[in-house]
Design a protein around this motif. Sequence first.
Motif, short mmCIF file in Angstrom:
data_model
loop_
_atom_site.label_atom_id
_atom_site.label_comp_id
_atom_site.label_asym_id
_atom_site.label_seq_id
_atom_site.Cartn_x
_atom_site.Cartn_y
_atom_site.Cartn_z
N THR A 180 -22.23 -40.92 -88.26
CA THR A 180 -21.33 -40.72 -89.40
C THR A 180 -22.01 -39.90 -90.49
N LEU A 203 -21.02 -36.18 -91.87
CA LEU A 203 -20.79 -35.89 -93.29
C LEU A 203 -21.71 -34.80 -93.82
N ASP A 234 -14.42 -39.76 -91.87
CA ASP A 234 -13.75 -40.07 -93.13
C ASP A 234 -14.53 -41.02 -94.03
N SER A 235 -15.29 -41.94 -93.46
CA SER A 235 -15.86 -42.98 -94.30
C SER A 235 -17.12 -43.56 -93.68
N ALA A 261 -17.77 -46.57 -94.57
CA ALA A 261 -17.47 -48.00 -94.73
C ALA A 261 -17.57 -48.80 -93.42
#
Length: 184
Positions: A56, A60, A151-152, A154
Amino acid sequence: MTTTTSTQAPARSPSRRGANLGHWRMSPRARKANLVLHLIVSITWLGLDIGLLTLTITGLATEDPQTLRAAYISMRLFGDLLLIPAGLLTLLTGLVLSLGTHWGVTRHWWVLAKVVLTLTAVTLTIFSLRPGLHEAAEAAIATPLDDGGPDSLAPPIVSLTMYVTMVVLSVFRPWSRTPWARDR
């Protein structure tokens, strides 16, 4: 001289703690084997989550569309082939350990918290994370990715927090017994 014969069986002393509670207990060898398997699959699950977090962050941070595409496709493979089996095996071996030892599933708050966290993590992996990884990978395959990454952060951060919490619970074993614990 008369002799009396007793029809009662001789009293047996329990060979290990909890043997007289009427519950199934694993032998020491079975407990150790299950514990080793539980540790291996739990550490694998944690490592896979760290891998997802790394992918991730890579997605990013990268400017390269090929790297971004590779990150998305790799994350889908993690979700399909590795995360769900590791999570389910962690849940299964943890339940066997708690049922087959004196800890029980509902006797101690820390064990109950670990079961709830594991069930939550497995459920979120199956019904939330995995479909999201599929959508992202399909989008990466179908369209050029000139901008944007995952996207995240999280999902991998939340699951990593849950896994670290479970490790802390296993080591420190906080809190007292639950109201459902039977007194000995």
